[in-house]
Structures are given as structure tokens and as C-alpha cells.
Design an enzyme around this catalytic site. Structure first.
Site, PDB file in Angstrom:
ATOM      1  N   CYS A  72      32.026  29.652  30.897  1.00  0.00           N
ATOM      2  CA  CYS A  72      33.413  30.108  30.730  1.00  0.00           C
ATOM      3  C   CYS A  72      34.248  28.850  30.503  1.00  0.00           C
ATOM      4  CB  CYS A  72      33.896  30.965  31.901  1.00  0.00           C
ATOM      5  SG  CYS A  72      34.053  30.139  33.496  1.00  0.00           S
ATOM      6  N   HIS A 105      16.830  20.263  44.448  1.00  0.00           N
ATOM      7  CA  HIS A 105      17.232  20.504  45.841  1.00  0.00           C
ATOM      8  C   HIS A 105      17.637  21.945  46.124  1.00  0.00           C
ATOM      9  CE1 HIS A 105      18.222  16.029  46.922  1.00  0.00           C
ATOM     10  NE2 HIS A 105      17.049  16.169  46.312  1.00  0.00           N
TER      11      HIS A 105
HETATM   12  C1  RB5 Z   1      39.812  32.170  30.570  1.00  0.00           C
HETATM   13  O1  RB5 Z   1      41.055  31.735  30.107  1.00  0.00           O
HETATM   14  C2  RB5 Z   1      39.398  31.324  31.776  1.00  0.00           C
HETATM   15  O2  RB5 Z   1      40.171  31.657  32.878  1.00  0.00           O
HETATM   16  C3  RB5 Z   1      37.921  31.517  32.080  1.00  0.00           C
HETATM   17  O3  RB5 Z   1      37.171  31.179  30.958  1.00  0.00           O
HETATM   18  C4  RB5 Z   1      37.361  30.711  33.213  1.00  0.00           C
HETATM   19  O4  RB5 Z   1      37.714  29.360  33.112  1.00  0.00           O
HETATM   20  C5  RB5 Z   1      37.577  31.239  34.573  1.00  0.00           C
HETATM   21  O5  RB5 Z   1      37.143  30.703  35.582  1.00  0.00           O
END
Ligand code: RB5
Length: 148
Positions: A72, A105
Site C-alpha cells: 500500500c 527471526h
Molecule cells: C491510501 O491513500 C493510503 O492510505 C494507503 O495506501 C496506505 O498507506 C494505508 O496504510
């Protein structure tokens, strides 16, 4: 890869914030000889990261893939989500050293990365190290068992 599940299949998923890195890592996995289970997202359109992190964690917990990779924007949301699942040890890694330690680990079975935090070359390095490093067992096995 080690003892868990289907050894040749690696599941991968991201939200929009990790979509570009997921696409690159998917290609890297194929070139390294792994079968890839891509659980989305399938475009840069805005989505909710828990939907994809839950799907990937379930796939790994059910043995549909031996390991998982989540991306993400920061890597934080997907790692928090995946770690809610029993049997999942998701490690948020920022370089080869943290990827190596997550295997040696912690016997991590999910690698979490942040597309807005690390570059593509570092991500590829984390992936390779994560997949090729064995768990050391011994005292670490006792500690991992205590995680529950
Ligand atoms: C999306 O904008 C962002 O919040 C997501 O990709 C992530 O970083 C969340 O933890």
C-alpha cells in the site's frame, strides 16, 4: 522457500497506493520462477486496502499460497490488517536487512511494502531476500510460538 503451504505460489495484492509496485513485483516474481496469485487491485483507482489485505491473508492462511506480498502507500495499513489473521506474520520491511530478519527471526509469511516509502529497486531486493531466506528456528521458534 521453506516448509509452508504451496511452496511455488506467491500471492500478491495491493490497494491503489501500491498498485504500481505490485505490478513491478508481479513481473519480478514470474521472472524468479514463482507462480503468482494476483488478488488485485487491478487498476490505480481508489480502493480500501483492508479488502485486499484480508483476501491475501486468507489465501496464505488457507495454504493457497506459501507466501504473500502486500503493498500500500506506506505498507502500514496492509500489515496491520493481515496481522489480524491467525497464522499470518506480516512484516513491514524497508530494506534487505529487515526482510532478511523477518525470515530468519520471525518466520514471516507475508512481506508488506510501502510504495510511497521505498524505491522499486529496494522493493525488488526485499522480495528476493524475503523469498530466499530460511527461518533459523531454535530460540526463534520458541519466540514465534509465543506470538500465538
Ligand atoms: C491510501 O491513500 C493510503 O492510505 C494507503 O495506501 C496506505 O498507506 C494505508 O496504510
Amino acid at each position: 522457500m521453506s516448509e509452508d503451504g504451496n511452496k511455488q505460489v506467491v500471492a500478491i495484492a495491493s490497494d491503489h497506493g501500491g498498485y504500481e509496485m505490485k505490478t513491478a513485483l508481479k513481473e519480478e516474481l514470474s521472472s524468479l520462477g514463482y507462480a503468482v496469485l494476483d488478488l488485485g487491485t487491478d487498476s490505480p483507482d481508489s480502493v480500501d486496502y483492508p479488502d485486499f489485505a484480508h483476501a491475501l491473508a486468507e489465501a496464505v492462511a488457507q495454504g493457497k499460497a506459501g507466501r504473500g506480498v502486500l503493498v500500500c502507500g506506506s505498507g502500514i495499513g496492509v500489515s496491520i490488517t493481515a496481522n489480524r489473521h491467525s497464522g499470518i506474520r506480516a512484516a513491514l520491511c524497508h530494506n534487505a536487512e529487515t526482510a532478511r530478519l523477518s525470515r530468519q527471526h520471525n518466520d514471516a509469511n507475508v512481506l508488506a511494502l510501502g510504495e510511497r516509502i521505498i524505491g522499486m529497486d529496494v522493493a525488488r531486493e526485499c522480495l528476493k531476500v524475503f523469498l530466499e531466506t530460511e527461518f533459523e528456528g531454535g530460540r526463534h521458534a520458541r519466540r514465534v510460538a509465543k506470538i500465538g
